[in-house]
Design a protein around this motif. Structure first.
Motif, short mmCIF file in Angstrom:
data_model
loop_
_atom_site.label_atom_id
_atom_site.label_comp_id
_atom_site.label_asym_id
_atom_site.label_seq_id
_atom_site.Cartn_x
_atom_site.Cartn_y
_atom_site.Cartn_z
N LEU A 422 47.68 0.07 62.46
CA LEU A 422 48.11 1.32 61.83
C LEU A 422 49.33 1.12 60.95
O LEU A 422 49.44 1.71 59.87
N VAL A 423 50.26 0.30 61.41
CA VAL A 423 51.46 0.03 60.60
C VAL A 423 51.08 -0.62 59.27
O VAL A 423 51.72 -0.38 58.24
N CYS A 424 50.01 -1.40 59.27
CA CYS A 424 49.58 -2.09 58.05
C CYS A 424 48.76 -1.21 57.12
O CYS A 424 48.44 -1.65 56.00
N GLN A 425 48.39 -0.01 57.56
CA GLN A 425 47.64 0.88 56.67
C GLN A 425 48.53 1.33 55.51
O GLN A 425 49.69 1.68 55.69
N GLU A 426 47.98 1.33 54.32
CA GLU A 426 48.77 1.62 53.12
C GLU A 426 49.39 3.01 53.17
O GLU A 426 50.53 3.21 52.75
N TYR A 657 36.01 -11.91 63.72
CA TYR A 657 36.92 -12.60 62.80
C TYR A 657 38.05 -13.31 63.54
O TYR A 657 38.99 -13.80 62.91
N SER A 658 37.98 -13.35 64.85
CA SER A 658 39.02 -13.98 65.66
C SER A 658 38.63 -15.42 66.00
O SER A 658 37.54 -15.90 65.65
N MET A 659 39.53 -16.11 66.68
CA MET A 659 39.26 -17.47 67.14
C MET A 659 38.82 -17.43 68.60
O MET A 659 39.51 -17.88 69.50
N CYS A 684 36.40 -12.24 56.34
CA CYS A 684 36.44 -13.59 56.92
C CYS A 684 37.26 -14.54 56.06
O CYS A 684 38.03 -15.36 56.58
N ASN A 685 37.13 -14.42 54.76
CA ASN A 685 37.84 -15.30 53.82
C ASN A 685 38.87 -14.50 53.04
O ASN A 685 38.87 -14.50 51.80
N ASP A 686 39.73 -13.81 53.75
CA ASP A 686 40.77 -12.98 53.13
C ASP A 686 41.97 -13.87 52.82
O ASP A 686 42.63 -14.38 53.73
N PHE A 687 42.26 -14.03 51.52
CA PHE A 687 43.37 -14.89 51.11
C PHE A 687 44.48 -14.10 50.44
O PHE A 687 45.18 -14.61 49.55
N ARG A 694 46.54 -9.06 57.51
CA ARG A 694 45.12 -9.37 57.45
C ARG A 694 44.49 -9.16 58.82
O ARG A 694 45.14 -9.35 59.85
N ILE A 695 43.22 -8.77 58.84
CA ILE A 695 42.55 -8.49 60.11
C ILE A 695 42.59 -9.70 61.03
O ILE A 695 42.89 -9.59 62.23
N LYS A 696 42.33 -10.87 60.50
CA LYS A 696 42.31 -12.05 61.35
C LYS A 696 43.70 -12.40 61.87
O LYS A 696 43.85 -12.91 62.99
N ASP A 697 44.75 -12.08 61.11
CA ASP A 697 46.11 -12.33 61.59
C ASP A 697 46.47 -11.37 62.72
O ASP A 697 47.10 -11.77 63.71
#
Length: 759
Positions: A422-426, A657-659, A684-687, A694-697
């Protein structure tokens, strides 16, 4: 008698006659003059009677002329307001068609233009329109078991579907089935509401300034600032596109209700409008009670500072409570309305008003102490009431919101996925400098700050005068006396725009509640004679010797008000805006913009033709909203960011998208009853450079797979990223998942019902 005596008596009679002769002449003259005086007096009386009759006729004509002028002003102003709203809606319709090429798309492609997961709302509208029985369809929505896999929900209450319910009902009963397609009727309804939005902003500025030229300037500023004032260009079905027009009507009616110089009939009309729009706002948007809480807080401050009539404030509180109770029942006993801060504030204000009936009396120091106690009593009561209600009516969102605010303001750090997501939502982040740069380039921000400074200082002067016990001026005076801060509607907009401006500095999404009313307030100040007379009074332009201004003051004042203040300044601003921004606005219609997602269209087409209706999909909430709208298939999550359960479901879906290992992801998806999972290349390949959001982060931090220490990143997972490894099509991933569809953007895997161990 002797001769001498006879002569003497004759002389005496002659002398007596000579003495009486002037008297007779005078009497005769007086007798002659008396009819003349009576005639003159009679003629003067006739002239006075005729003058009185003429003055009576003039006095009778004066109200008639003023009434005709008011009617003409109201007529032309109303026509201008409706014209501005209609032209704005027509512009939005042309822009929407130009951007999405809406009329040339197939049904699936049209629904894909509803971005951000908002297509889920259109799905329910489409479902209500296609149903054979409206009542039965509504009942099915209240017990919907075909949307979320393995769960029955009340879709009307959980997704705030009353806009779709009402629109579908109007579409059915109006006989529009043979005239217009359902999707065009839906989009047209939303765009028509934007016309109402612009008209309400026009009316609000007109009510405050007294001239409809301010309304035209408001709409001009609003149109050129629309990226920061409305979300209708982003996605049509969003709840804000239904709520913001309703809120604009409510604010305009509240502005008229707070005015002291309107008639009783107009006041009753404004009160009824405020009541209807407040209830409608609570009905169509689940977050509306937070917006009304901010409004109620502004009114509470006005009442504490003795700037608003206690009677009017009491009436507003009554309509707040009644609207909350009605919305509570129509939202199927939604506990969030009972635990809302709005209701708690109303309870605190009511108790404080009962206990402090003499708060607004006494000297300055005593009133300041009473004011401090008043604030303490209101907020203590509100917090206590809210705490007790939450103990009786448990609501699971309290702890989740508190944790989010702690992370937002840096009071705490957490690895919780939901809070960080939520904090990351624009919309929940702080705005960038580009917002204020855009508002400055359109000139609305500089004028707003100037008007706010004048009105704010004048309001503080009015507060000091009341707290010092100075006699207040006639509240029914016309708004040209140079005391703009004493007007309740102006003071309300000062606190209203200040509060929403402060919230905008914290949350970027609040700009949609600040920018439109900044346009209203700036246009009011530019076009208001009252504000300019306040400035002139401060500059002491009336301090010249009276003999100099006996004949010229009124003429000069009228000329300044009518020509310079009410016409010249806003006309110059409008001309400069038209010269600079009209070509840009028209260029938006001529510019070739095409939104088209062929990969998503291919995916949904494949789902409709190759998969059974009982299939259950897992994926990102935004994509699942589009899949639900186009195919009607069940999903494991919905794009609702105010629902804790939905956010936890989205966290489970994002685990692809996780490990994590294939077995762990398989167990999570099967627990949500998923048959198919969709992996998106963009996630998946968010750069992107903003790596922390990022979702994976976020997943790596929540799962404990990545730890940052002194700027260094350490990985502790034994597995590689699932979304990348599953594409290798090798064991153990093929034991649990089978790829059934793929293109450049999407990979669809079937979740195997029977695990096959292949090595």
């Amino acid at each position: 008698m002797t001769e001498l005596q006879r002569r003497t008596s004759d002389r005496f009679e002659v002398a007596k006659e000579e003495e009486e002769e002037p008297r007779r002449v005078v009497e005769d003259d007086e007798a002659e003059e008396k009819p003349k005086d009576e005639q003159e007096k009679h003629s003067e009386e006739k002239m006075d009677d005729s003058n009185k009759q003429e003055s009576t006729v003039k006095a009778a004509k004066r109200p008639a002329l003023s009434a005709v002028q008011r009617v003409l002003r109201l007529l032309f102003g109303s026509l201008a307001a409706v014209a501005c709203g209609t032209l704005y809606a027509a512009y939005l319709s042309a822009f929407h068609e130009r951007k999405f090429w809406f009329s040339m798309r197939q049904e699936v492609e049209r629904e894909l233009t509803f971005q951000g997961g908002s297509a889920i709302y259109y799905y329910y509208y489409k479902r209500m329109v296609a149903a054979t029985s409206f009542d039965r369809a509504f009942h099915e929505l209240t017990k919907d078991d075909g949307t979320l896999a393995g769960q029955t929900i009340n879709a009307v209450e959980r997704l705030s579907l009353y806009p779709e319910v009402i629109t579908s009902y109007i579409y059915r009963v109006s006989g529009s089935q043979d005239i217009v397609e359902p999707i065009y009727f839906y989009v047209g309804t939303v765009l028509a509401l934007q016309a109402v939005y612009a008209t309400a902003l026009f009316a609000c500025s007109w009510l405050m300034s007294g001239t409809w030229l301010a309304g035209m300037l408001t709409v001009a500023w609003y149109v050129i600032s629309r990226p920061d004032a409305t979300k209708v260009e982003q996605a049509v079905p969003l709840r804000e596109n239904w709520a913001l027009p309703c809120y604009a009507c409510q604010v305009a009616a509240l502005t008229g209700f707070l005015c002291n110089y309107i008639g009783l009939a107009a006041e009753h009309l404004c009160y009824l409008t405020v009541s209807a729009t407040t209830f409608t706002l609570l009905l169509v948007w689940e977050h509306s009670h937070y917006v009304l809480f901010v409004q109620a807080f502004c009114l509470f401050v006005l009442d504490s500072l003795d700037l608003v009539s206690p009677r009017k404030l009491s009436d507003i509180h009554k309509l707040y409570v009644s609207s909350l109770l009605l919305a509570f029942f129509l939202h199927f006993n939604n506990a969030a309305l009972l635990t809302s801060p709005l209701l708690s504030l109303l309870i605190g204000c009511g108790l404080a008003r009962f206990l402090q009936q003499k708060m607004k009396k006494g000297p300055l120091v005593a009133r300041m102490m009473k004011l401090f106690l008043h604030f303490h009593l209101v907020f203590t009561t509100a917090i206590t009431f809210n705490y007790l209600v939450k103990k009786v009516v448990p609501v699971g969102e309290g702890e989740f919101v508190l944790k989010f605010l702690e992370v937002k303001f840096g009071l705490n750090t957490t690895n919780d996925f939901v809070s960080n997501f939520l904090v990351c939502q624009e919309s929940l982040q702080s705005p960038g400098q580009d917002l204020f740069l855009r508002l400055t380039q359109t000139s609305v921000l500089p004028f707003y700050l100037l008007v706010l400074a004048v009105c704010g200082v004048s309001t503080l002067q009015a507060v000091y005068a009341r707290f010092s016990g100075q006699p207040t001026r006639n509240v029914e005076r016309q708004p040209q006396d140079g005391y703009v801060g004493e007007r309740p509607e102006v003071a309300y907009h000062v606190f209203h725009t200040l509060t929403f401006g402060g919230l905008t500095l914290l949350f970027d999404g609040m700009k949609y509640f600040w920018t439109p009313y900044m346009c209203v307030f700036a246009a009011f100040g530019v076009c208001s004679p009252d504000l300019w007379m306040t400035v002139f009074r401060w500059l002491r332009l009336k301090s010249v010797h009276p003999l100099v201004l006996v004949r010229g003051l009124q003429a000069i004042t009228k000329m300044i008000k009518s020509l310079i203040l009410s016409i010249a300044v806003p006309t110059i601003i409008c001309f400069s805006l038209w010269r600079e921004y009209c070509p840009r606005v028209l260029a938006d219609l001529s510019e070739l913009q095409e939104f088209y997602d062929p990969d998503a269209a291919e995916l949904i087409g494949w789902i409709q033709t190759h998969l059974p209706a009982a299939a259950v999909f897992a994926g990102s909430p935004q994509l699942l909203g589009a899949i639900k709208s186009d195919s009607g298939a069940a999903v494991t999550s919905l794009p609702l960011y105010s629902d804790v359960d939905m956010l936890r479901r989205s966290e489970d879906n994002y685990q692809v998208y996780s490990m994590r290992s294939a077995e762990e992801v398989y167990k999570i998806l099967t627990s949500r009853k998923a048959n198919y999972v969709i992996v998106e290349e963009s996630l998946c390949n968010d750069f992107t450079l903003d790596q922390g959001c990022r979702i994976k982060d976020l997943l790596d931090a929540a799962n404990g797979h990545v730890v940052q220490d002194n700027g260094e990143t350490y990985t502790f997972s034994r597995h590689r990223r699932f979304c990348q490894e599953i594409k290798s099509n090798r064991s153990p991933y093929t034991n649990y998942f089978t790829r059934v569809f793929w293109n450049r953007s999407y990979h669809v895997y079937r979740v195997n019902a029977v695990i096959s161990f292949q090595y």
